[in-house]
Design an enzyme around this catalytic site. Sequence first.
Site, PDB file in Angstrom:
ATOM      1  CG  ASP A 116      -2.235   0.902   1.238  1.00 37.26           C
ATOM      2  OD1 ASP A 116      -2.176   1.500  -0.074  1.00 37.26           O
ATOM      3  OD2 ASP A 116      -2.569   1.314   2.214  1.00 37.26           O
ATOM      4  CG  HIS A 123      -3.445  10.634   2.962  1.00 37.27           C
ATOM      5  ND1 HIS A 123      -4.628  10.725   3.912  1.00 37.27           N
ATOM      6  CD2 HIS A 123      -2.913   9.494   3.074  1.00 37.27           C
ATOM      7  CE1 HIS A 123      -4.243   9.638   4.603  1.00 37.27           C
ATOM      8  NE2 HIS A 123      -3.285   9.123   4.296  1.00 37.27           N
ATOM      9  CD  GLU A 187      -5.763   4.763   5.018  1.00 38.93           C
ATOM     10  OE1 GLU A 187      -5.122   5.506   5.725  1.00 38.93           O
ATOM     11  OE2 GLU A 187      -4.873   4.000   4.324  1.00 38.93           O
ATOM     12  CD  GLU A 189      -5.135   2.907   0.164  1.00 36.86           C
ATOM     13  OE1 GLU A 189      -4.637   2.114  -0.456  1.00 36.86           O
ATOM     14  OE2 GLU A 189      -5.219   3.009   1.528  1.00 36.86           O
ATOM     15  CG  ASP A 221      -5.086   0.001   3.823  1.00 39.11           C
ATOM     16  OD1 ASP A 221      -5.040  -1.364   4.154  1.00 39.11           O
ATOM     17  OD2 ASP A 221      -4.173   0.707   4.287  1.00 39.11           O
ATOM     18  NE  ARG A 225      -6.875   6.596   9.885  1.00 37.96           N
ATOM     19  CZ  ARG A 225      -6.310   6.727   8.670  1.00 37.96           C
ATOM     20  NH1 ARG A 225      -4.875   6.221   8.841  1.00 37.96           N
ATOM     21  NH2 ARG A 225      -6.800   6.761   7.668  1.00 37.96           N
ATOM     22  CD  GLN A 228      -1.830   4.940  10.770  1.00 38.08           C
ATOM     23  OE1 GLN A 228      -3.140   4.595  10.761  1.00 38.08           O
ATOM     24  NE2 GLN A 228      -1.440   5.050   9.844  1.00 38.08           N
ATOM     25  CE  LYS A 241      -2.878   2.243   7.447  1.00 37.26           C
ATOM     26  NZ  LYS A 241      -3.526   2.971   6.481  1.00 37.26           N
ATOM     27  CB  THR A 245      -7.102  -4.557   2.796  1.00 33.05           C
ATOM     28  OG1 THR A 245      -6.137  -4.270   3.715  1.00 33.05           O
ATOM     29  CG2 THR A 245      -7.189  -3.845   1.547  1.00 33.05           C
ATOM     30  CD  GLU A 346      -6.863  12.870   4.469  1.00 30.98           C
ATOM     31  OE1 GLU A 346      -6.169  14.078   3.806  1.00 30.98           O
ATOM     32  OE2 GLU A 346      -6.822  12.025   3.843  1.00 30.98           O
TER      33      GLU A 346
END
Length: 400
Positions: A116, A123, A187, A189, A221, A225, A228, A241, A245, A346
């Site tokens: 990834d 971002h 996420e 993607e 994904d 948080r 993380q 992560k 996925t 975000e």
Amino acid sequence: MTWVEVDDDSGFGMDNLPYGVFSRPGELPRVGVAIGSFVLDLAGLSADGLIENNRWFAAGSLNGFMVAGRAAWQANRARITELLSDETFRDRVEPHLIPLTTVELLRPIEVADYVDFFSSPDHAVNTSKIFRPNAPAPAPNWRSLPVAYHGRAGTIYASGAPVVRPCGQRKVDSRLAYGPCLKLDYEAEVGFVAGVPSAPGTRVPTAAFADHVFGFLLVNDWSARDIQSWESQPLGPFLAKSFATSISPWVVPLAALEAARIPQPPQDPAPLSYLEMNEDWGLDLTLEVLINDQVVATPPFSRMYWTSPQQLAHATVNGAPLRTGDLFASGTVSGPERTDRGCMLELTWNGRDPIDLPDGTKRTFLEDGDTVTIRATAPGLSGSRISLGEVTGTVLPANP
């Protein structure tokens, strides 16, 4: 033109013809192609001698066909186009058109490895400001190489599979705690999947991208948080992560995206020689993110700084061999406006600024029971829009 009845707004016309894997009750999985509201059963066509039969399509993944290479991909696409456009084939082909409402769409590929990337400038800047407010945004190496992490192939799930809220270590009010993730995120993607492998010790140059890559698909994904931010000091991400996925069921071949190719954004400093591009490989894709069927963001893929050929070239420049089924994801797709942001981190600025959903509820991060859907479209060769389908998943409570 096709003799199949296709809604102009379906996104699955003759410009597209994406590949997937499906099953019907009591039957083994097989490979098909989407056309309108149908899936064209390629295993059935090959059994009837209408397309080449190399045991590619009576299978539970696209891998056998993907490894066959570019000439086989082109020939099969041309033959399917002929069968669906020439009325003289209708009587023989029509029995192999199966309504999508009667099938289950499965994970289309057997994933070998998963990488990834981190290729959106918006971002990269936003996450740097959130997690490292006193550091350069983005990090100094970000414009010199396509930054990535190596993920876990064993937790790549089909669209529609539920996502169990993960547990792990996290910091709460400066104290270390274990328990369910409190900041679960998605996420948005776009990924590409390799078909033709490369030899160990060699590299795949940017110009050879189309000789190795079979097509594109959508990726979510999922990210924890709070886990993380604690584990990524200094390495990571890892457990934040690796729990899940999700990928979309349709793989759109490179040939279907010719009209979507645009110049990539300017790169400064100029990339090193192995990352130089001799053709345009930006993609004019429009993404849409929904929470519980309510649109929350429309990230623009056209702003991605590093192209897919550059990502592949970087992933193999050290001689790491490419394998059939290798999945490469773009990283979160974001843009300059709040509605362009491709993740909750975000959108809510790490929970500081909740978003208002159209149904009147608020979110800082995902709640149990939330369903996230990511979909995308691109320009087609005939002026229509083609669909990359959608990837969806519903959050289930943790198993502490």
